[in-house]
Write an enzyme that holds these catalytic residues in place. Structure first.
Site, PDB file in Angstrom:
ATOM      1  N   GLY A 657       0.657  -1.211  -0.074  1.00 30.63           N
ATOM      2  CA  GLY A 657      -0.154  -0.089  -0.028  1.00 30.63           C
ATOM      3  C   GLY A 657       0.951   1.299   0.153  1.00 30.63           C
ATOM      4  O   GLY A 657       1.814   1.288   0.760  1.00 30.63           O
ATOM      5  N   GLY A 659      -0.695   4.576  -0.845  1.00 31.40           N
ATOM      6  CA  GLY A 659      -1.540   5.926  -1.207  1.00 31.40           C
ATOM      7  C   GLY A 659      -1.116   6.892   0.184  1.00 31.40           C
ATOM      8  O   GLY A 659      -0.987   8.173  -0.293  1.00 31.40           O
ATOM      9  N   GLU A 660      -0.753   6.561   1.059  1.00 31.18           N
ATOM     10  CA  GLU A 660      -0.567   7.204   2.055  1.00 31.18           C
ATOM     11  C   GLU A 660       1.031   7.526   2.889  1.00 31.18           C
ATOM     12  O   GLU A 660       1.107   8.773   3.243  1.00 31.18           O
ATOM     13  CB  GLU A 660      -1.441   6.980   3.037  1.00 31.18           C
TER      14      GLU A 660
HETATM   15 MO1  MOS Z   1      -7.431   7.404   3.334  1.00 32.58          MO
HETATM   16  S1  MOS Z   1      -7.444   9.074   4.531  1.00 32.58           S
HETATM   17  O1  MOS Z   1      -7.608   6.263   4.675  1.00 32.58           O
HETATM   18  O2  MOS Z   1      -9.068   7.375   2.680  1.00 32.58           O
END
Ligand code: MOS
Length: 697
Positions: A657, A659-660
């Site tokens: 993952g 994205g963050e």
């Molecule tokens: Mo992300 S803030 O977990 O959609």
């Protein structure tokens, strides 16, 4: 351990399957869904920060030719559930924050709806409001859990004793600002209520998950799942703000139900998004670090104060990364919330880890300075062999390798000395670590079907612009052992098998796991020569997940900052990140995610700040003219690299993952670089020139 897929399509930088449609403008977003005879809704918002509506006069609005409905709490339908007070739109006269929804107008054109909304007269009994977060707020309380279900407080050993006896200590308070997600595409919905149809409610919504979106609509309106269809092929960004539906979605459905047979479109304006679409709570972080002479931590503690709304609790898990990042015999983390008359805080890219990797990573820099130890080396010396919190072994942890490779690429060893000056500019470099947990959501299901000589994979997943349209076929192709061009993946519709939310950087992991299960079952059942229509469905279940290992992605970020000696102007010419995030499914879309996260972190460091005006209880700079985000001219040489990491414990793809993680640690790296350049230690974000300038002379 999971049997890893043989990566053939995985690992290739394939172009986005949806790219051409987006570039040509043929990709339809929620608001522009082509429908017959659309009507348009425009919200009416409360103009007081706390109180109750005492009178409403809708006559002038209703008198306009073309106005179809004007709804307020006086005439709106009663909702089946008002348990979620954020979503219980137009159900009561109470006003809990400025900008809360008190009405909606539906009209034949968007201009008319807006004009009529302006004519709705609302009178209020105003009550005194309290909307300012302060560290010693008298109403601070300890929530039962912090998001999503972590212990609120943890403690081990004796932090106070370690602080009293250690060779070096840091005790400082840091703060992060209020931030608004601000995706490019606003929160938007087209909703059609047609009681005569087999599926009476259709909602085209900009959402991070069609199935969770539908579940929330069903709950609020008391509808069965078979009565509602949610469709969302494309999303223009969400960053968490579309991870759970906000009041605007319920308002759109409420409006649609008031004009049966007419599809209703509702898009929040940019300004309305500052009241209604969630935001990241400001945080105040008191840090304590104690270390021995060699830099080994003897204590690490974070005490967090942050806000929530009165009508709905949101407990950002800011202290959570401190629990697992570094080894230390004594540790403490606490969270306290101030319930305020403010809009409801919500998910924003790396909730918890994003603010929670600011205070600790700056404090470590302060500790490194106090000890005279290089900040890269200090982090390496505190590398824990196992998860300090749970004692579990890591599924894989390559933070040290990220720090070393980042240092190498960045040229850290040759970093300029403190307060180095080149002409009019002070130059400095800084480092910080990044982390994000590897999650897989509760359940997801996928169908694999052989259709006209191709493999069709169906799953109700969401692509926020992240690349799901492109990477899910890569996973499916490898799981089926066929060329990726032979696979078609269909996503973004509740008619497809149930999928989890695109949140917590878990989408690819969860959906990819379901697809892999389905594909493997398909092969087991039909062999390599299936017939037309052969079909298998497969699912994943969190309960079956291997949780004997602590699974996280790690990274290290390095920033070069230049500060103008006369004006304090800040520039970040270089920002390098090296990540260990498991197997990278598609380097092209992955790089975009990581660079996007880092750029958003840069934005948090230098620009973003929802300036709260406690006198009136609202964000003063509630538009993109005054809420500054990093733009192209602010971004110098931003590079994202990654290690070749194959984690066999997390899922069949070996992927973690992405994205963050890119946004975590960035702001600390920038702040640390500012200090190195100028000697000024900024502990409150954002780093604006007014905070730096007084220290430059
Ligand atoms: Mo992300 S803030 O977990 O959609």
């Amino acid at each position: 351990m999971t049997e890893l897929l043989e990566p053939r399509a995985i690992g290739r930088g394939l172009v986005r399957r949806d790219g051409e449609a987006k570039v040509r403008g043929t990709a339809t977003y929620a608001y522009e869904t082509p429908v017959e005879r659309p009507a348009y809704a425009f919200p009416v918002q409360a103009t007081v920060a706390r109180g109750r509506v005492t009178a409403v006069d809708t006559s002038a609005a209703e008198a306009l030719d073309g106005v179809l409905a004007v709804l307020t709490h006086e005439n709106a339908e009663r909702l089946a559930s008002t348990d979620d007070q954020e979503l219980a739109v137009l159900q009561s006269a109470e006003v809990a924050f400025r900008g809360q929804l008190v009405g909606v107008v539906v009209a034949g054109t968007s201009e008319l709806a807006r004009q009529a909304a302006d004519l709705v007269r609302v009178e209020y009994a105003v009550e005194e409001h309290d909307s300012e977060l302060v560290v010693d707020h008298p109403a601070l309380y300890k929530p039962e859990k912090v998001n999503p279900s972590f212990e609120t407080d943890t403690a081990e050993g004796d932090v106070a004793a370690a602080m009293a006896t250690a060779h070096a200590t840091v005790e400082q308070t840091y703060s992060t600002a209020m931030y608004h997600n601000n995706p490019l595409e606003p929160h938007a919905t087209t909703a059609l209520w047609d009681p005569s149809a087999e599926v009476p409610l259709t909602v085209w919504d900009s959402t991070q998950g069609v199935h969770p979106d539908r579940a929330a609509v069903c709950e609020v309106f008391g509808l069965g799942q078979e009565q509602v269809r949610v469709i969302c092929p494309y999303v223009g960004g969400g960053f968490g703000s579309k991870g759970t539906p906000h009041a605007n979605v319920m308002l759109a459905v409420l409006a649609a139900r008031a004009v049966p047979g007419r599809p209703v479109k509702l898009a929040l304006t940019r300004q309305q998004m500052f009241f209604l679409a969630g935001y990241r709570t400001p945080t105040i972080q008191r840090m304590q670090l104690a270390a021995d002479r060699t830099g080994r931590l003897q204590a690490i503690a974070i005490d967090v104060v942050e806000q929530t709304s009165r009508i709905k609790e949101f407990a950002e898990q800011t202290g959570v990364p401190t629990r697992m990042m570094y080894a230390s015999p004594s540790r403490r983390t606490t969270h306290r919330l101030a319930p305020l008359d403010v809009p409801v805080p919500s998910w924003m890219r790396a909730p918890g880890e994003c603010p929670g990797m600011f205070g600790p990573e700056v404090a470590l820099d302060e500790l490194a300075e106090a000890l005279g130890i290089d900040p890269v080396e200090l982090r390496i010396r505190n590398e824990p062999a196992v998860d300090p919190e749970t004692g579990k072994p890591w599924s894989s942890r390559h933070l040290v390798e990220c720090l070393r490779e980042g240092a190498e690429r960045f040229g850290w060893a040759d970093r300029p000395p403190a307060r180095h000056r080149e002409g009019d500019w002070f130059v400095g470099t800084g480092v910080a670590s990044s982390v994000y947990p590897t999650m897989r959501m509760a359940t997801s299901e996928a169908v694999v079907r052989f259709e006209n000589g191709r493999y069709v994979v169906e799953i109700g997943a969401a692509d926020l612009g992240t690349g799901a349209w492109t990477v899910l076929p890569q996973i499916a192709a490898d799981a089926l052992d066929v060329p990726v061009d032979d696979v078609e993946v269909r996503i973004g519709d509740t008619r497809l098998p149930e999928a989890s939310v695109a949140g917590g950087s878990s989408g690819t992991n969860t959906w990819g796991s379901a697809i892999t299960v389905a594909a493997r079952e398909f092969r087991a059942k039909f062999g390599r020569d299936p017939g037309d229509g052969d079909e298998v469905s497969g699912s994943v279940d969190q309960a079956a997940m291997d949780d004997t290992r602590a699974a996280y992605a790690f990274g290290a970020q390095f920033a070069e900052v230049r500060v103008n000696a006369d004006t304090g102007e800040l520039r970040v010419p270089r920002l390098y990140g090296v990540f260990a995030a498991g197997r990278i499914i598609n380097p092209r879309t992955a790089r975009s995610q990581l660079i996007g996260g880092m750029t958003m972190g840069l934005s948090m460091a230098l620009h973003e700040n929802s300036v709260w005006d406690p006198r009136i209880g609202q964000v003063a700079n509630h538009d993109l003219a005054e809420y500054h985000v990093t733009v192209n001219a602010d971004v110098g040489d931003v590079q994202a690299h990654w290690l070749d990491e194959h984690d066999p414990y997390v899922n069949a793809m070996g992927s973690k993952g992405i994205g963050e993680i890119g946004i975590t640690g960035t702001a600390a790296a920038v702040v640390n670089a500012v200090h190195r350049a100028t000697g000024v230690r900024v502990r409150d974000l954002p780093v604006t020139l007014d905070k730096v300038l007084p220290g430059l002379s």
